[in-house]
Enzyme design. Structure first.
Site, PDB file in Angstrom:
ATOM      1  N   CYS A 125       0.801  -1.228   0.000  1.00 21.89           N
ATOM      2  CA  CYS A 125       0.000   0.000   0.000  1.00 21.89           C
ATOM      3  C   CYS A 125       0.831   1.275   0.000  1.00 21.89           C
ATOM      4  O   CYS A 125       0.470   2.245  -0.672  1.00 21.89           O
ATOM      5  CB  CYS A 125      -1.003   0.008   1.150  1.00 21.89           C
ATOM      6  SG  CYS A 125      -0.486  -0.834   2.635  1.00 21.89           S
ATOM      7  N   ARG A 160       6.603 -11.412   5.015  1.00 24.78           N
ATOM      8  CA  ARG A 160       6.159 -11.296   6.396  1.00 24.78           C
ATOM      9  C   ARG A 160       6.726 -12.460   7.187  1.00 24.78           C
ATOM     10  O   ARG A 160       6.764 -13.588   6.701  1.00 24.78           O
ATOM     11  CB  ARG A 160       4.629 -11.338   6.485  1.00 24.78           C
ATOM     12  CG  ARG A 160       3.987 -10.181   5.761  1.00 24.78           C
ATOM     13  CD  ARG A 160       2.491 -10.194   5.909  1.00 24.78           C
ATOM     14  NE  ARG A 160       1.901  -9.268   4.954  1.00 24.78           N
ATOM     15  CZ  ARG A 160       0.613  -9.249   4.634  1.00 24.78           C
ATOM     16  NH1 ARG A 160      -0.210 -10.111   5.185  1.00 24.78           N
ATOM     17  NH2 ARG A 160       0.152  -8.372   3.764  1.00 24.78           N
ATOM     18  N   GLN A 199       0.995 -10.924  -3.681  1.00 26.85           N
ATOM     19  CA  GLN A 199      -0.422 -10.574  -3.575  1.00 26.85           C
ATOM     20  C   GLN A 199      -0.914 -10.032  -4.904  1.00 26.85           C
ATOM     21  O   GLN A 199      -0.214  -9.286  -5.576  1.00 26.85           O
ATOM     22  CB  GLN A 199      -0.603  -9.474  -2.533  1.00 26.85           C
ATOM     23  CG  GLN A 199      -0.373  -9.901  -1.113  1.00 26.85           C
ATOM     24  CD  GLN A 199      -0.714  -8.779  -0.153  1.00 26.85           C
ATOM     25  OE1 GLN A 199      -0.221  -7.671  -0.300  1.00 26.85           O
ATOM     26  NE2 GLN A 199      -1.565  -9.062   0.806  1.00 26.85           N
ATOM     27  N   ASP A 215      -2.732  -7.513  -5.573  1.00 22.89           N
ATOM     28  CA  ASP A 215      -3.132  -6.411  -4.713  1.00 22.89           C
ATOM     29  C   ASP A 215      -3.699  -5.251  -5.532  1.00 22.89           C
ATOM     30  O   ASP A 215      -3.340  -5.074  -6.688  1.00 22.89           O
ATOM     31  CB  ASP A 215      -1.881  -5.930  -3.984  1.00 22.89           C
ATOM     32  CG  ASP A 215      -2.189  -5.391  -2.609  1.00 22.89           C
ATOM     33  OD1 ASP A 215      -3.373  -5.298  -2.267  1.00 22.89           O
ATOM     34  OD2 ASP A 215      -1.233  -5.074  -1.884  1.00 22.89           O
ATOM     35  N   HIS A 232      -5.333  -1.011  -4.745  1.00 24.12           N
ATOM     36  CA  HIS A 232      -5.813   0.028  -3.840  1.00 24.12           C
ATOM     37  C   HIS A 232      -6.656   1.003  -4.620  1.00 24.12           C
ATOM     38  O   HIS A 232      -6.241   1.475  -5.672  1.00 24.12           O
ATOM     39  CB  HIS A 232      -4.632   0.726  -3.165  1.00 24.12           C
ATOM     40  CG  HIS A 232      -3.856  -0.215  -2.311  1.00 24.12           C
ATOM     41  ND1 HIS A 232      -2.753  -0.882  -2.771  1.00 24.12           N
ATOM     42  CD2 HIS A 232      -4.081  -0.675  -1.054  1.00 24.12           C
ATOM     43  CE1 HIS A 232      -2.316  -1.692  -1.823  1.00 24.12           C
ATOM     44  NE2 HIS A 232      -3.104  -1.592  -0.773  1.00 24.12           N
ATOM     45  N   LYS A 241     -14.433  -4.799   6.787  1.00 26.89           N
ATOM     46  CA  LYS A 241     -14.020  -5.518   5.584  1.00 26.89           C
ATOM     47  C   LYS A 241     -14.984  -6.651   5.252  1.00 26.89           C
ATOM     48  O   LYS A 241     -15.765  -7.091   6.098  1.00 26.89           O
ATOM     49  CB  LYS A 241     -12.609  -6.083   5.757  1.00 26.89           C
ATOM     50  CG  LYS A 241     -12.491  -7.067   6.914  1.00 26.89           C
ATOM     51  CD  LYS A 241     -11.109  -7.702   6.962  1.00 26.89           C
ATOM     52  CE  LYS A 241     -11.021  -8.699   8.101  1.00 26.89           C
ATOM     53  NZ  LYS A 241      -9.897  -9.620   8.020  1.00 26.89           N
ATOM     54  N   HIS A 299      -8.405  -1.489   0.262  1.00 26.03           N
ATOM     55  CA  HIS A 299      -7.404  -2.525  -0.037  1.00 26.03           C
ATOM     56  C   HIS A 299      -8.172  -3.737  -0.507  1.00 26.03           C
ATOM     57  O   HIS A 299      -9.176  -4.098   0.116  1.00 26.03           O
ATOM     58  CB  HIS A 299      -6.643  -2.978   1.208  1.00 26.03           C
ATOM     59  CG  HIS A 299      -5.992  -1.893   1.985  1.00 26.03           C
ATOM     60  ND1 HIS A 299      -4.643  -1.722   2.024  1.00 26.03           N
ATOM     61  CD2 HIS A 299      -6.503  -0.916   2.769  1.00 26.03           C
ATOM     62  CE1 HIS A 299      -4.341  -0.708   2.810  1.00 26.03           C
ATOM     63  NE2 HIS A 299      -5.451  -0.204   3.284  1.00 26.03           N
TER      64      HIS A 299
END
Lengths: 561, 561
Positions: free
Chosen positions: A254, A283, A301, A303, A305, A385, A431
């Site tokens: 992000c 991670r 990911q 991903d 945004h 979420k 996200h």
């Protein structure tokens, strides 16, 4: 089971023994390590106890009394201390007494069909600094048929284990020398990943997303500003030092997207801005919890945004849910459930925004006619979420798409747009991922299809098997023609017997095998064999080519002749 | 110039003042900082000295005498000490005496056309721990025309500076908050990168490469085994600690490829194995040397590693050189040179292998009829290599493809194949890139084309400009049809004047602009304007579509109507 274990190991210390999905377990501290051979012995004892049909009786006692009863059971004593209130509940059958909230069946005779399935090590209270106990798992069912069905499913699950398939199909490796939880994609795995990634990118561009690439490291200060250092520190890698500055490898994508958004001012007319990236993040996870592709330390990911105004939020969430549904559908996962996670106790932002956003998420799902469950208090600290969980062919659940509203980052980084009023307003950030990660998604695909992927995802789509060397040139000609048409074809040119080649192609789950012999060459026909064993003959290569092309472009889930 | 500076600053201390390509510089230690306004004053003094037409005379003196002459010039004293032998050479014109090896022109009058171009800071001996001197750069030519031509080129180069174009065309950013040298690709830059990457992947698959994905971190031990920790330590990031193990972010992709190769045994029949990856690596560079996209701390190499036998080496190198030439050609770089770097003093492997490999590299170039220069001793410690350097439109040199033979890694990791003799043999490894890195290659493309990229690489290929709001629907219809045909088209729907939109599209270097007004709608014709200003009208959209499709599929370098 605990009573049976006690009768075999009178000095056993007892941990906890709850019921779980399809069965139960109990953790024991025993004088010696159990082996699989112990299980039938324990089972036999259990059957004796069941045959005695002893009633389960319960009573409530003062904690003081419980402490005397469990004086030689240190784990039970800890549990007694932890239970709120002054009293605890005990269950007894025959001479065996245990601490238990209940409820229980009325008597041991009610337990009909069961099986002890495995032994595992388990830290007391799941804490690696506390003693390691021995856990025995078992399953129990109403009927013999239900147990057999379950055991069959377990067997199938073991056969479909993505770690096993990954090795058999030569798709990926995790090397101890490089580090646990770090996935290396072999050529065939990389083909699958590339097909998924290209499809994903094209679909995102169609739906108004812009792609980005951002670096894998950034100054630690950025993660302090964002709050990640404070909230997720345990999952972050330790910093690297460069010219007196600390950097970390990114745990999420992000912040790079926020920086790009903030490169220039944005007017309300330009919103929503949708930035997507196949971003690899790292991670830290304890090595004990790492598992194949589904729990790793580095993963890519899918991903994105979305930067939008509050007014645009509902439409954006609807768009994401549609995309998520389309993706699930395309990959063959038709069984999924939605969960709305609401405000936790510790949260960022103000109550009104939370309520509006949670309401907006509900409305988006309702607009699409999607049923959902509420997970109260399970939202992230930065916003509510929606999580989508899907089931594979064997009924196992997978974490799928997620859509998260974020009030925190816009505030911390002053992520603004210029409204119609000419003033700066904070954006709402969303996200979202629609597959989760390339690694976990491949795991779910492999287990769902037992490795026999749909044609469009198969690393090798057509294996051409010449019967003898004199058919080799012709086989290569076919290969070239298929490749020209965008089909991943290959010739098995090894000097092996045809049947062996067919068997191996089947083991490799290659959808189509073309056997090329004298007749096929003379008549220019195509003998096709599916990995499922079905066979047919096409009058010419074009007909077969069209069939495969359609299987690819239509992303057919079933393999057809 | 030095004499002129001395006449203005009598206490000036002099560093070094060599001739460089197109000109010269001199480093001074001065009592105050120079400003651009000083340059014309120094130039005027220089013109006086030139007008005096003073002869340059040289003599050799004993070092002892030189030390007396330069008693007040500490930098010169250091230089005198460093020169081998007992004597040094001095040059004198008029009263100005300098330490210099020469040669010089005969007299100051021979200097005709010159210009001082810039001032910069420069550490004495390039060492950041020593004093910072002031450097004045100048250029000198035989004729006024040559100088003008040079200055024009400099101006053009400044206009084509990729850092400037990157900002103007909204392609990428490097943010101080995230860290210097870390590139964030904006949506338009990411489109260019994706087009290049897709082309690169397809071309590699065609040529028998397999794609891989490997993680960005690995245990430090792996880099100790490889020798990178020992040889390249200064370029490696500091380690991160995970559960008592040290990890580093990868400086190169080779070790992941070696691990994948070693997953199973390979027979000689399977060689060559060619593994390719667009792998992002991180290397520490001092912040002082970072420069836009061309010198960064994180970059994506278009990397590949070939595992082959010595017998296969020549064919593999030929294949790489062909691919490299094809790539250079496709992207419009027709002016390139090859360099063969041979064994350095410190090397791994045995002499015989080095000679065979160096010979093989020569043979490969000769087989393709490629001329090359030899850079003696410039090979990597692990093997000889071929570097290809290409020139952009303004004649500036860029580091391009590289092919490196490696004897070190196969030895250190025991990377083997089973030969026809049934025994294990070490493979020969080839490291190669054909573009270098995505970052530096984009820099070279931008500077080569001055940002006006060929159609197939342009982020937006067609900008549709409706004259008034009533043409908007029609414009969107055209956009949809072009997108359907795989063309990156966009409608400029802003309520601005047509001329402004055209100007802006031109500034954004968009190849084609379609102006849509009443006539175009009524007649269904297409008015096309190129970014170069040329215009034409197509009788229908299909004709234009075909033109653009051809420009894309044929990767045309020139923009045509």
């Amino acid at each position: 089971m605990a009573e049976a274990v006690q009768s075999i190991f009178p000095d056993a210390k007892f941990g906890i023994g709850p019921a779980i999905k399809n069965g139960f377990y109990y953790d024991f501290d025993l004088p010696r390590s159990l082996t699989p051979e112990d299980l039938p012995v324990i089972e036999a004892k259990m059957r004796e106890i069941i045959a005695r049909d002893e009633p389960f009786n319960w009573r409530e006692v003062a904690k003081e009394e419980a402490r005397q009863i469990f004086a030689k059971q240190p784990y039970k004593l800890e549990l007694v201390d932890d239970i709120p209130g002054d009293k605890v509940r005990l269950y007894q059958q025959g001479s065996f007494l245990d601490l238990c909230r209940g409820p229980h069946v009325a008597s041991t005779g009610e337990v009909t069909v069961f099986k002890l399935t495995s032994i595992a090590g388990a830290y007391w209270r799941g804490n690696e600094h506390l003693p390691m106990l021995q856990r025995i798992y078992g399953v129990a069912f109403d009927t013999r048929e239900a147990l057999d069905e379950h055991l069959k499913r377990l067997e199938e699950a073991a056969r479909n284990d993505h770690r096993r398939l990954g090795k058999e199909l030569d798709l990926f490796s995790i090397y101890e020398e490089a580090g646990p939880g770090l996935v290396h994609w072999h050529p065939k795995g990389a083909i699958i990943r590339r097909v998924i990634e290209d499809f994903w990118k094209d679909e995102h561009i169609k739906r108004g997303y812009d792609l980005l690439y951002t670096p894998h490291i950034a100054k630690l200060d950025l993660w302090k500003t964002s709050g990640h250092w404070e909230f997720y520190r345990d999952y972050l890698y330790s910093p690297m030092e460069v010219e007196g500055q600390e950097y970390i490898i990114k745990p999420m994508n992000c912040l790079g997207h926020v920086l790009i958004y903030k490169t220039r001012r944005h007017s309300y007319q330009e919103l929503p801005v949708r930035y997507a990236e196949l971003g690899t993040v790292y991670r830290y996870e304890r090595s004990g919890v790492l598992f194949g592709l589904s729990r790793v330390r580095g993963f890519t990911q899918d991903d994105a945004h979305i930067f939008c105004s509050f007014e645009q939020l509902k439409d954006e969430v609807v768009g994401v849910l549609e995309l998520a549904g389309f993706m699930m559908e395309t990959f063959g996962f038709t069984n999924y459930k939605l969960f709305l996670s609401t405000r936790p106790e510790k949260y960022a932002g103000n109550l009104e925004d939370w309520e509006k956003a949670t309401e907006t998420l509900s409305q988006a799902m309702e607009q699409l006619g999607l049923a959902y469950q509420v997970d109260p208090g399970e939202g992230a600290f930065y916003g509510p979420k929606i999580d989508i969980k899907f089931e594979d062919a064997l009924g196992r659940g997978w974490q799928g798409p997620t859509v998260q509203v974020d009030f925190n980052l816009p505030q911390r980084f002053q992520v603004n747009y210029i409204g119609q009023d000419g003033k700066e307003h904070l954006v709402v950030m969303v996200h979202r991922t629609v597959l989760g990660s390339m690694e976990r998604f491949l795991a779910s695909l492999l287990e769902h299809y037992g490795g026999a992927l749909p044609v469009w995802l198969s690393p090798v789509q057509v294996m051409i098997i010449p019967v003898a060397d004199r058919h080799l040139d012709y086989a290569y000609q076919m290969e070239a023609e298929l490749k020209q048409a965008g089909v991943r074809a290959k010739v098995d040119a090894r000097p092996e017997r045809m049947n062996l080649k067919i068997r191996q192609a089947q083991l490799e789950k290659i959808p189509y095998m073309l056997v090329v012999g004298d007749r096929e060459m003379a008549e220019a026909t195509v003998s096709v064999r599916l990995r499922s064993g079905e066979q047919t003959t096409y009058p010419d290569l074009n007909g077969f080519k069209e069939r495969v092309r359609l299987a690819i472009t239509a992303k057919e889930k079933e393999l057809k002749l």
